[in-house]
Design a protein around this motif. Structure first.
Motif, PDB file in Angstrom:
ATOM      1  N   LEU A 197      34.272 -60.365 -19.839  1.00  0.00           N
ATOM      2  CA  LEU A 197      34.583 -60.448 -18.415  1.00  0.00           C
ATOM      3  C   LEU A 197      33.644 -61.372 -17.658  1.00  0.00           C
ATOM      4  N   GLN A 198      32.575 -61.801 -18.304  1.00  0.00           N
ATOM      5  CA  GLN A 198      31.594 -62.646 -17.624  1.00  0.00           C
ATOM      6  C   GLN A 198      31.129 -63.751 -18.575  1.00  0.00           C
ATOM      7  N   PRO A 199      31.720 -64.929 -18.484  1.00  0.00           N
ATOM      8  CA  PRO A 199      31.307 -66.026 -19.363  1.00  0.00           C
ATOM      9  C   PRO A 199      29.969 -66.606 -18.936  1.00  0.00           C
ATOM     10  N   HIS A 200      29.520 -67.603 -19.677  1.00  0.00           N
ATOM     11  CA  HIS A 200      28.265 -68.269 -19.330  1.00  0.00           C
ATOM     12  C   HIS A 200      28.392 -68.942 -17.964  1.00  0.00           C
ATOM     13  N   PRO A 201      27.353 -68.855 -17.121  1.00  0.00           N
ATOM     14  CA  PRO A 201      27.412 -69.559 -15.825  1.00  0.00           C
ATOM     15  C   PRO A 201      27.315 -71.066 -16.027  1.00  0.00           C
ATOM     16  N   GLU A 202      27.915 -71.793 -15.111  1.00  0.00           N
ATOM     17  CA  GLU A 202      27.865 -73.252 -15.174  1.00  0.00           C
ATOM     18  C   GLU A 202      26.641 -73.808 -14.464  1.00  0.00           C
ATOM     19  N   THR A 203      26.096 -73.052 -13.528  1.00  0.00           N
ATOM     20  CA  THR A 203      24.915 -73.490 -12.781  1.00  0.00           C
ATOM     21  C   THR A 203      23.966 -72.309 -12.596  1.00  0.00           C
ATOM     22  N   TYR A 204      22.731 -72.628 -12.257  1.00  0.00           N
ATOM     23  CA  TYR A 204      21.756 -71.615 -11.883  1.00  0.00           C
ATOM     24  C   TYR A 204      20.926 -72.197 -10.739  1.00  0.00           C
ATOM     25  N   PHE A 205      20.086 -71.359 -10.109  1.00  0.00           N
ATOM     26  CA  PHE A 205      19.477 -71.764  -8.846  1.00  0.00           C
ATOM     27  C   PHE A 205      17.950 -71.750  -8.919  1.00  0.00           C
ATOM     28  N   LEU A 206      17.375 -72.855  -8.453  1.00  0.00           N
ATOM     29  CA  LEU A 206      15.954 -72.882  -8.118  1.00  0.00           C
ATOM     30  C   LEU A 206      15.819 -72.244  -6.744  1.00  0.00           C
ATOM     31  N   MET A 207      14.840 -71.364  -6.578  1.00  0.00           N
ATOM     32  CA  MET A 207      14.722 -70.629  -5.321  1.00  0.00           C
ATOM     33  C   MET A 207      13.290 -70.642  -4.805  1.00  0.00           C
ATOM     34  N   GLY A 253      16.043 -54.801   0.700  1.00  0.00           N
ATOM     35  CA  GLY A 253      16.498 -55.165   2.042  1.00  0.00           C
ATOM     36  C   GLY A 253      16.826 -56.639   2.143  1.00  0.00           C
ATOM     37  N   MET A 254      16.845 -57.142   3.364  1.00  0.00           N
ATOM     38  CA  MET A 254      17.208 -58.536   3.598  1.00  0.00           C
ATOM     39  C   MET A 254      16.156 -59.488   3.030  1.00  0.00           C
ATOM     40  N   PHE A 255      16.636 -60.475   2.280  1.00  0.00           N
ATOM     41  CA  PHE A 255      15.756 -61.436   1.623  1.00  0.00           C
ATOM     42  C   PHE A 255      16.262 -62.837   1.936  1.00  0.00           C
ATOM     43  N   GLU A 256      15.415 -63.657   2.569  1.00  0.00           N
ATOM     44  CA  GLU A 256      15.774 -65.022   2.958  1.00  0.00           C
ATOM     45  C   GLU A 256      15.098 -66.015   2.025  1.00  0.00           C
ATOM     46  N   TYR A 257      15.796 -67.120   1.737  1.00  0.00           N
ATOM     47  CA  TYR A 257      15.290 -68.067   0.743  1.00  0.00           C
ATOM     48  C   TYR A 257      15.992 -69.414   0.895  1.00  0.00           C
ATOM     49  N   ALA A 258      15.424 -70.423   0.245  1.00  0.00           N
ATOM     50  CA  ALA A 258      16.067 -71.727   0.080  1.00  0.00           C
ATOM     51  C   ALA A 258      16.397 -71.891  -1.393  1.00  0.00           C
ATOM     52  N   HIS A 259      17.541 -72.517  -1.685  1.00  0.00           N
ATOM     53  CA  HIS A 259      17.932 -72.659  -3.086  1.00  0.00           C
ATOM     54  C   HIS A 259      18.497 -74.042  -3.355  1.00  0.00           C
ATOM     55  N   LEU A 260      18.382 -74.438  -4.610  1.00  0.00           N
ATOM     56  CA  LEU A 260      18.889 -75.726  -5.084  1.00  0.00           C
ATOM     57  C   LEU A 260      19.637 -75.472  -6.381  1.00  0.00           C
ATOM     58  N   ARG A 261      20.914 -75.815  -6.397  1.00  0.00           N
ATOM     59  CA  ARG A 261      21.764 -75.545  -7.554  1.00  0.00           C
ATOM     60  C   ARG A 261      21.529 -76.593  -8.632  1.00  0.00           C
ATOM     61  N   ALA A 262      21.295 -76.136  -9.882  1.00  0.00           N
ATOM     62  CA  ALA A 262      21.061 -77.027 -11.020  1.00  0.00           C
ATOM     63  C   ALA A 262      22.088 -76.733 -12.108  1.00  0.00           C
ATOM     64  N   PRO A 263      22.530 -77.750 -12.843  1.00  0.00           N
ATOM     65  CA  PRO A 263      23.589 -77.541 -13.841  1.00  0.00           C
ATOM     66  C   PRO A 263      23.036 -76.941 -15.135  1.00  0.00           C
ATOM     67  N   LEU A 264      23.906 -76.221 -15.837  1.00  0.00           N
ATOM     68  CA  LEU A 264      23.600 -75.676 -17.155  1.00  0.00           C
ATOM     69  C   LEU A 264      24.580 -76.260 -18.173  1.00  0.00           C
ATOM     70  N   PRO A 265      24.168 -76.390 -19.422  1.00  0.00           N
ATOM     71  CA  PRO A 265      25.098 -76.882 -20.454  1.00  0.00           C
ATOM     72  C   PRO A 265      26.287 -75.941 -20.618  1.00  0.00           C
ATOM     73  N   LYS A 266      27.430 -76.499 -21.028  1.00  0.00           N
ATOM     74  CA  LYS A 266      28.626 -75.678 -21.197  1.00  0.00           C
ATOM     75  C   LYS A 266      28.517 -74.753 -22.406  1.00  0.00           C
ATOM     76  N   ASP A 267      27.922 -75.251 -23.471  1.00  0.00           N
ATOM     77  CA  ASP A 267      27.808 -74.456 -24.692  1.00  0.00           C
ATOM     78  C   ASP A 267      26.424 -73.817 -24.755  1.00  0.00           C
ATOM     79  N   LEU A 268      26.350 -72.531 -24.457  1.00  0.00           N
ATOM     80  CA  LEU A 268      25.085 -71.797 -24.515  1.00  0.00           C
ATOM     81  C   LEU A 268      25.120 -70.758 -25.635  1.00  0.00           C
TER      82      LEU A 268
END
Length: 384
Positions: free
Chosen positions: A79-89, A53-68
């Motif tokens: 169809l889905q490359p490596h993400p550039e960022t990920y989230f602290l939640m 169901g509905m989930f509320e949160y706070a998030h902070l975007r953090a960078p990831l290295p380009k070459d993973l």
């Protein structure tokens, strides 16, 4: 013994960390509707009805290295490359922090075994929540700060927990509840005050009263910086990305639960017993066919050590069944040898139901004996 991956994310190191105020301005509030397929509900902790169901949160975007390259937790596809960022939640309900997100940001090249080991370690702690919402492991803010020290990302987690007000998402259609306020206890970790401007080498000079600056007018509270269209679009993209990462983690947890259930079903040994009865005059012969289906992935399961003993036991059980059947048939034969008595037609009609009942009883008794023997043979083969 617990061990962490050696290769860490250099973009969140203390020397590469943005200014503390910049981190605070990056925080956002989000809301995601967590859902799975109807058949996946309740198959794991993450897919329990109370965790959807509905989930509320706070998030902070953090960078990831380009070459993973070599990463298993951020495996790329065509169809889905490596993400550039990920989230602290941090979830709004109780303020718990996602330890899963912390691990992925700090160790983006980690293997599945390393992530699983750290996950099991955290789940064994008392400060860890039992609810794996969105497939994440959630820990208290105090434990998150301790873990941030080990992961080398203290400033990032500190900014996520900062009690200052978090900016609302650009959408005005829905209200999002922020997490509860948390006061960071460790004063030594507070961000350093801004450095004072360097003093000029020029000495002091007396200033005429006419050149003294007049006091500025107080215009009230400072205005918030106006968001441009590009900034609003970027905020919307970040909010969608945070929701997508949560839903993806939930889908992974649900698919993992499905694969485990399939494996458990395929590991079962199936035994089928078919029997047929042939009547040749007064001789009754029972043919029994037993089929044992082994698991696909375990064709090397050990066979019984003494097959001759197993067959001998089965034969004894069949012989005992035959003896019981012979005894029952002999008794029924004796009962049939009754004195011939002349009875009228009415008496004969009265006796017919009783005879039918006795014959039916004998047939049922013989079927029970035969079934007991077949079950014994099947059980012996299955146990073996």
């Amino acid at each position: 013994m617990r061990s962490l991956p050696k290769k860490q994310n250099p973009l969140i190191a203390p020397d590469a960390c943005p200014e503390y105020g910049d981190l605070l301005s990056r925080r956002r509030l989000g809301k995601t509707n967590l859902s799975v397929k109807p058949g996946q509900v309740g198959t794991s902790n993450a897919t329990k009805p109370e965790n959807l169901g509905m989930f509320e949160y706070a998030h902070l975007r953090a960078p990831l290295p380009k070459d993973l390259k070599g990463s298993e937790i951020f495996a790329s596809h065509q169809l889905q490359p490596h993400p550039e960022t990920y989230f602290l939640m941090r979830r709004s309900r109780d303020g718990y922090v996602s330890a899963t997100g912390m691990f992925k940001i700090a160790f983006p090249w980690a293997k599945h075994a390393e992530e699983k080991g750290e996950r099991e370690h955290l789940k064994s702690l008392e400060s860890t929540s039992q609810d794996e919402v969105a497939g994440n492991v959630w820990i208290t803010p105090e434990l998150a700060l301790e873990l941030a020290e080990e992961y080398g990302m203290y400033t990032w987690v500190q900014a996520l927990l900062d009690p200052k007000e978090i900016e609302q998402s650009p959408s005005k259609k829905k209200h999002i509840s922020p997490p509860p306020k948390f006061e960071i206890p460790a004063a030594e970790h507070m961000p350093p005050p801004p450095a004072a401007p360097p003093a000029r080498g020029r000495g002091r000079r007396s200033m005429s009263p006419s050149k003294i600056a007049s006091p500025t007018k107080n215009n009230g509270s400072p205005r918030k910086p106006r968001q441009t269209k590009a900034m609003k679009e970027a905020n919307a993209v970040n909010a969608n990305a945070a929701s997508a990462s949560l839903q993806a983690a939930l889908d992974t947890a649900a698919s993992t639960a499905d694969s485990e259930s399939v494996v458990s079903d395929s590991d079962k040994v199936k035994v089928e017993v078919d029997s047929a009865v042939d009547l040749n005059g007064d001789v009754e012969t029972t043919h029994t066919h037993v089929t044992v289906e082994m698991p696909k992935g375990s064709p090397e399961l050990p066979l019984p050590e003494d097959t001759e003993k197993m067959i001998e036991t089965a034969k004894k059980m069949v012989e005992e069944a035959k003896e019981l059947e012979a005894e029952s048939s002999s008794k029924s034969g004796k009962k049939r040898k009754v004195e011939d008595v002349d009875v009228d037609s009415d008496a004969t009609l009265a006796i017919q139901p009783a005879k039918k009942a006795r014959v039916l009883e004998e047939k049922l008794r013989r079927e029970k004996v035969r079934t007991r023997a077949l079950v014994g043979v099947a059980a012996t083969l299955a146990v073996a």
